[in-house]
Design a protein around this motif. Structure first.
Motif, short mmCIF file in Angstrom:
data_model
loop_
_atom_site.label_atom_id
_atom_site.label_comp_id
_atom_site.label_asym_id
_atom_site.label_seq_id
_atom_site.Cartn_x
_atom_site.Cartn_y
_atom_site.Cartn_z
N ALA A 11 1.20 -0.87 0.36
CA ALA A 11 -0.43 0.02 -0.17
C ALA A 11 0.68 1.40 -0.21
O ALA A 11 0.67 2.21 -0.47
N SER A 12 2.38 1.17 0.73
CA SER A 12 2.45 2.63 0.37
C SER A 12 3.67 2.76 -0.39
O SER A 12 4.13 3.46 -0.33
N LEU A 13 3.54 1.96 -1.79
CA LEU A 13 4.38 2.51 -2.91
C LEU A 13 3.44 2.74 -4.05
O LEU A 13 3.61 3.44 -5.01
N ARG A 14 1.85 2.38 -3.46
CA ARG A 14 0.27 3.00 -4.74
C ARG A 14 1.12 4.99 -4.38
O ARG A 14 0.89 5.35 -3.75
N HIS A 156 -1.56 6.87 5.40
CA HIS A 156 0.19 6.34 5.33
C HIS A 156 0.24 8.26 5.14
O HIS A 156 1.24 8.35 6.17
N ARG A 157 -0.23 8.60 4.37
CA ARG A 157 0.36 9.81 4.26
C ARG A 157 0.31 11.13 4.92
O ARG A 157 -0.17 12.04 5.29
N TYR A 158 -1.79 11.00 5.18
CA TYR A 158 -2.63 12.23 5.97
C TYR A 158 -2.74 11.83 7.78
O TYR A 158 -3.97 12.68 8.22
N GLY A 159 -3.04 10.47 7.60
CA GLY A 159 -3.49 10.38 8.95
C GLY A 159 -5.22 9.72 8.70
O GLY A 159 -5.43 9.85 7.68
N CYS A 160 -5.46 9.37 9.59
CA CYS A 160 -7.15 8.09 9.10
C CYS A 160 -8.23 9.77 9.01
O CYS A 160 -8.87 9.42 8.08
N LEU A 161 -8.22 10.73 10.08
CA LEU A 161 -9.24 11.68 9.64
C LEU A 161 -9.25 12.18 7.97
O LEU A 161 -9.89 12.67 7.99
N THR A 262 -5.42 8.30 15.30
CA THR A 262 -3.81 7.40 15.06
C THR A 262 -3.92 7.15 14.78
O THR A 262 -4.59 5.75 14.80
N MET A 263 -3.06 6.26 13.82
CA MET A 263 -2.55 5.61 13.64
C MET A 263 -2.15 3.79 13.68
O MET A 263 -1.40 4.37 15.48
N ALA A 264 -1.97 3.02 13.18
CA ALA A 264 -1.44 1.90 14.53
C ALA A 264 -0.34 2.05 14.13
O ALA A 264 0.23 2.42 13.19
N ALA A 265 0.30 1.02 15.45
CA ALA A 265 1.54 1.71 15.05
C ALA A 265 2.52 0.50 13.95
O ALA A 265 3.92 0.81 14.24
N SER A 266 1.68 -0.29 13.60
CA SER A 266 2.66 -0.61 12.73
C SER A 266 2.57 0.22 10.78
O SER A 266 3.17 -0.15 10.23
N LEU A 267 1.72 1.11 11.30
CA LEU A 267 1.73 1.93 9.70
C LEU A 267 2.77 2.82 9.74
O LEU A 267 2.18 3.88 11.43
N LYS A 268 3.96 3.44 9.24
CA LYS A 268 4.93 4.07 9.52
C LYS A 268 4.10 4.95 8.05
O LYS A 268 4.33 5.19 6.70
N ARG A 269 4.11 5.87 8.08
CA ARG A 269 4.20 7.55 7.37
C ARG A 269 5.53 7.92 6.21
O ARG A 269 6.47 6.72 6.39
N VAL A 270 4.73 7.88 5.09
CA VAL A 270 5.62 7.66 3.87
C VAL A 270 5.38 9.37 3.11
O VAL A 270 4.35 10.12 3.21
N ASP A 271 6.16 9.49 3.24
CA ASP A 271 6.75 10.82 2.07
C ASP A 271 5.07 10.75 0.60
O ASP A 271 5.06 9.55 0.07
N PRO A 272 3.92 12.01 0.37
CA PRO A 272 2.52 11.70 -0.13
C PRO A 272 3.30 12.20 -1.81
O PRO A 272 3.15 12.74 -2.47
N ARG A 273 4.17 10.80 -1.84
CA ARG A 273 4.34 10.81 -3.69
C ARG A 273 4.42 10.06 -4.82
O ARG A 273 3.77 8.59 -4.00
#
Length: 273
Positions: A11-14, A156-161, A262-273
């Motif tokens: 998902a983080s690569l999409r 990943h990029r913007y959080g749940c809300l 808050t995101m689950a601990a296993s979900l690490k944020r990535v740059d929005p690109r």
């Protein structure tokens, strides 16, 4: 069952921007067909415009992009999420995904009856079960894309809300032309925008608590359409203003939940690109 870390990594690569761009682009022929050939409406169930065939686009684009970037194994993982009830830690979330919208609709209908006693009485029958079944399969095509493909990279990029609000707005914009083609007023369409965003926030809240189950979003989506049909005269007395404001109160309770923000601990944020 695919492991959570692998799904999260994929998902983080999409690219959500690429996905939504293609969904709107592939929907254009259906928009045009609805405006240029409204007589084809008679071929559709539930008095839907022919442009409603655009529901094929979210899943179609998701499958195409997944195959391109993740291969056949990625497509199998994506399709496997349609009936992913095993990932739900507490099956109560399945009941909530089906029951929240009818409850909100009943409250909305009660408010409308108080405001306008002349509103026809709702008559419910087993045909609603048939409607739910049809809408369920339609919801698969939409939610396999919106939730199964696009939601996780947005979170990943913007959080749940922010992800749920953004997805809700795009979901509404995607429906604006069909709403217009069916003769909905500008006021109706704008209030439906509020209701749509509120629905999506609640859907994401359930999704995150239900082990990221796409099935819960499919059920919730089908329940929305069925509940609208349950309003008097095949849903023609549904009022998105009352519904939107009713949902707003419920959504505010959801949105201030610490677990939602808050995101689950296993979900690490990535740059929005």
């Amino acid at each position: 069952m695919t492991s959570l870390p692998l799904q999260v990594h994929c998902a983080s690569l999409r690219s959500p921007a690429r996905y939504f761009g293609w969904v709107f682009a592939t929907s254009l022929p259906f928009y045009a067909l609805g405006m240029l050939a409204p007589q084809l409406k008679r071929l559709m169930p539930f008095d839907l415009p022919i442009s409603a065939l655009m529901i094929l686009c979210p899943a179609g684009v998701a499958i195409s992009l997944t195959y391109r970037h993740e291969g056949q194994a990625g497509v199998r993982r994506l399709l496997g999420r349609v009936f992913d009830y095993r990932v739900i830690p507490n099956k109560t979330w399945l009941l909530l995904s089906v029951g929240i919208t009818p409850a909100a609709m009943l409250l909305s209908y009660a408010v409308q009856r108080l405001l306008d006693p002349s509103l026809p009485q709702a008559v419910w029958s087993l045909t609603l079960v048939f409607s739910f079944t049809v809408y369920f399969f339609g919801a698969i095509s939409e939610e396999l894309g919106w939730t199964g493909y696009a939601l996780d990279p947005l979170q990943h990029r913007y959080g749940c809300l922010m992800a749920s609000v953004g997805l809700g707005v795009l979901w509404w914009l995607w429906h604006v032309i069909p709403y217009h083609v069916t003769g909905r007023s500008t006021d109706w369409i704008l209030w439906q925008g509020l209701a749509t965003v509120m629905f999506r926030i609640i859907m994401v809240w359930i999704y995150n608590h239900a082990g990221r189950s796409v099935l819960t979003s499919i059920l919730f989506h089908a329940a929305i359409n069925t509940s609208i049909d349950a309003f008097p005269v095949s849903g023609s007395h549904y009022d998105p203003k009352v519904m939107g404001l009713t949902l707003l109160g419920l959504t505010l309770l959801v949105a201030i939940s610490p677990k939602f923000l808050t995101m689950a601990a296993s979900l690490k944020r990535v740059d929005p690109r």
